[in-house]
Design a protein around this motif. Structure first.
Motif, PDB file in Angstrom:
ATOM      1  N   THR A   2      55.121  36.110  40.392  1.00  0.00           N
ATOM      2  CA  THR A   2      53.868  37.522  40.921  1.00  0.00           C
ATOM      3  C   THR A   2      52.537  37.885  39.892  1.00  0.00           C
ATOM      4  O   THR A   2      53.518  38.376  38.372  1.00  0.00           O
ATOM      5  CB  THR A   2      54.655  38.300  41.679  1.00  0.00           C
ATOM      6  N   SER A   3      51.428  37.917  40.548  1.00  0.00           N
ATOM      7  CA  SER A   3      51.028  37.764  38.631  1.00  0.00           C
ATOM      8  C   SER A   3      50.957  39.558  38.625  1.00  0.00           C
ATOM      9  O   SER A   3      51.438  40.535  39.426  1.00  0.00           O
ATOM     10  CB  SER A   3      49.315  37.862  40.028  1.00  0.00           C
ATOM     11  N   PRO A   4      49.993  40.210  37.646  1.00  0.00           N
ATOM     12  CA  PRO A   4      49.850  41.384  37.592  1.00  0.00           C
ATOM     13  C   PRO A   4      49.230  42.406  38.639  1.00  0.00           C
ATOM     14  O   PRO A   4      48.486  41.839  38.905  1.00  0.00           O
ATOM     15  CB  PRO A   4      49.070  41.408  35.554  1.00  0.00           C
ATOM     16  N   ASP A   5      49.511  43.961  38.578  1.00  0.00           N
ATOM     17  CA  ASP A   5      49.234  44.168  39.912  1.00  0.00           C
ATOM     18  C   ASP A   5      47.577  44.478  39.008  1.00  0.00           C
ATOM     19  O   ASP A   5      47.456  44.695  38.455  1.00  0.00           O
ATOM     20  CB  ASP A   5      49.671  45.721  40.034  1.00  0.00           C
ATOM     21  N   VAL A  44      49.767  34.898  48.844  1.00  0.00           N
ATOM     22  CA  VAL A  44      48.578  34.903  48.659  1.00  0.00           C
ATOM     23  C   VAL A  44      48.136  34.125  47.108  1.00  0.00           C
ATOM     24  O   VAL A  44      48.873  34.506  45.787  1.00  0.00           O
ATOM     25  CB  VAL A  44      47.608  35.805  48.208  1.00  0.00           C
ATOM     26  N   VAL A  45      47.262  33.423  47.349  1.00  0.00           N
ATOM     27  CA  VAL A  45      47.564  31.986  45.794  1.00  0.00           C
ATOM     28  C   VAL A  45      45.914  32.381  45.302  1.00  0.00           C
ATOM     29  O   VAL A  45      44.853  31.657  45.981  1.00  0.00           O
ATOM     30  CB  VAL A  45      47.518  30.602  46.541  1.00  0.00           C
ATOM     31  N   HIS A  46      45.881  33.261  44.502  1.00  0.00           N
ATOM     32  CA  HIS A  46      44.193  34.013  44.039  1.00  0.00           C
ATOM     33  C   HIS A  46      44.223  32.953  42.529  1.00  0.00           C
ATOM     34  O   HIS A  46      45.011  32.502  41.675  1.00  0.00           O
ATOM     35  CB  HIS A  46      44.348  34.831  43.909  1.00  0.00           C
ATOM     36  N   VAL A  75      50.398  29.745  36.754  1.00  0.00           N
ATOM     37  CA  VAL A  75      51.905  28.795  37.147  1.00  0.00           C
ATOM     38  C   VAL A  75      51.016  27.200  36.777  1.00  0.00           C
ATOM     39  O   VAL A  75      50.487  26.692  36.932  1.00  0.00           O
ATOM     40  CB  VAL A  75      52.260  29.604  38.228  1.00  0.00           C
ATOM     41  N   ALA A  76      53.151  26.483  36.761  1.00  0.00           N
ATOM     42  CA  ALA A  76      51.904  25.026  37.757  1.00  0.00           C
ATOM     43  C   ALA A  76      52.328  24.708  38.890  1.00  0.00           C
ATOM     44  O   ALA A  76      52.659  25.289  39.323  1.00  0.00           O
ATOM     45  CB  ALA A  76      53.538  24.418  37.093  1.00  0.00           C
TER      46      ALA A  76
END
Length: 354
Positions: A2-5, A44-46, A75-76
């Motif tokens: 999970t990416s940062p908020d 959600v891929v962003h 990510v890979a």
């Protein structure tokens, strides 16, 4: 994973009120268009490469608090593919792309549909900086009565018509032929195999059953260039069309002349195929965005140049030889199907139908 908020992250040229609008529009898209509910998961891929991508990601965060968010650049590729394959049929995947994600030979939307997933795809967002990002956000607003009602009304008229006429800046383009069954891109996926697609939506499209029955002249205020960007000449270009082919031009720019020459070198002649009835009121002749695939939804008429149109197979057109499908946008005063006025003054003149 999970990416940062991003709640406190800056959105650059996208003002806070536009991010609020994005969240509101996306709420309606999620609920009404793809009918995403609490029983389904969301992924959600962003990326974070553009202001618009970050703003849309925030809009989805506000609507999908339980979703998994993956920053594609952190990510890979195998991790992204594994996340896709971990979803169940009827779950939702959202793709927010400043360009478009590359996963080797994996055709993302097609493969996700094969998995039975719903898909919302936003692409080429970096092509639309500044105020264009706000136009894009506005284009996501979903008016169900307008899109589904007017869209179906247009389809009914197109499918029943024997002829069509586009009045274009003093010129006239005549379709002396019935049309192919119109296709809808209006956010209603009932009865369809796949749910979702590329956003924004808003188009009904067809083409003449007899391509050689298209004759006349049409003035073009925007065309798609070789990099899929909007090209707007200072003076609209007039195309002379005979038996469905472009045979001459008036006021063509060097860029447009090169485009026609490229098509002729590959295909021998320049066919006019698609007749598109754009419905998205966020885009007009004056209010544009750079990305041609987004601007294609503009409220008005667009056509395609080149032999390529995979939706409507035609005798004599071999898929392997048809290479070009270039969108052009007509200066449009009015449109008639048979004797009925269906477009005038920048708006569709047919009422909503259930």
């Amino acid at each position: 994973m999970t990416s940062p908020d991003l709640t406190a992250a800056p959105w650059g040229d996208i003002p806070a009120h536009a991010v609020d609008a994005a969240a509101a529009h996306l709420h309606e898209v999620l609920a009404t268009v793809v009918e995403h509910g609490p029983a389904q998961r969301a992924l959600v891929v962003h990326d974070c490469r553009s202001d618009l991508a970050r703003a849309l990601t925030e809009g989805y965060r506000r609507n999908l608090p339980d979703a998994v968010f993956i920053d594609f650049d952190t990510v890979a590729a195998d991790d992204v593919l594994a996340a896709f394959k971990g979803m169940a049929a009827h779950d939702l995947v959202v793709l927010i792309q400043s360009t478009n994600f590359r996963l080797e030979a994996f055709r993302i939307r097609v493969e996700l549909f094969k998995l039975g997933l719903k898909v919302i795809e936003h692409v080429h967002l970096s092509r639309m900086p500044g105020a264009q990002g706000e136009h894009y956000i506005e284009s996501l607003a979903y008016d169900s009565a307008y899109y589904r009602g007017v869209g179906k009304a247009l389809k009914r008229r197109i499918d029943a018509a024997s002829t069509g006429v586009v009045h274009s800046g003093g010129e006239t383009l005549v379709f002396a032929s019935p049309f192919e069954p119109a296709k809808l891109n209006v956010g209603d996926y009932s009865g369809m195999n796949n749910v979702g697609g590329q956003f924004p939506i808003g188009e009904v499209f067809t083409e003449a059953q007899d391509l050689e029955a298209v004759n006349g002249r049409v003035r073009v205020h925007v065309f798609g260039d070789t990099s899929y960007m909007v090209n707007r000449p200072d003076t609209p270009i007039t195309l002379v069309i005979e038996r469905g082919r472009v045979v001459d031009t008036v006021d063509a720019t060097p860029e447009f002349a090169r485009l026609l020459e490229t098509i002729r070198l590959e295909e021998g002649e320049v066919w006019v195929r698609e007749l598109g009835f754009g419905m998205n009121r966020a885009f007009t002749r004056e209010r544009r965005v750079n990305d041609i695939g987004t601007y294609e939804r503009m409220c008005g008429i667009h056509l395609s140049l080149g032999a390529k149109h995979g939706v409507y197979p035609k005798p004599g057109f071999k898929r392997k030889d048809a290479r070009y499908h270039v969108d052009i946008f007509a200066v449009t005063e009015s449109v008639y199907l048979d004797e009925e006025l269906v477009y005038q003054d920048g708006a569709w003149q047919v009422g909503p139908e259930a």
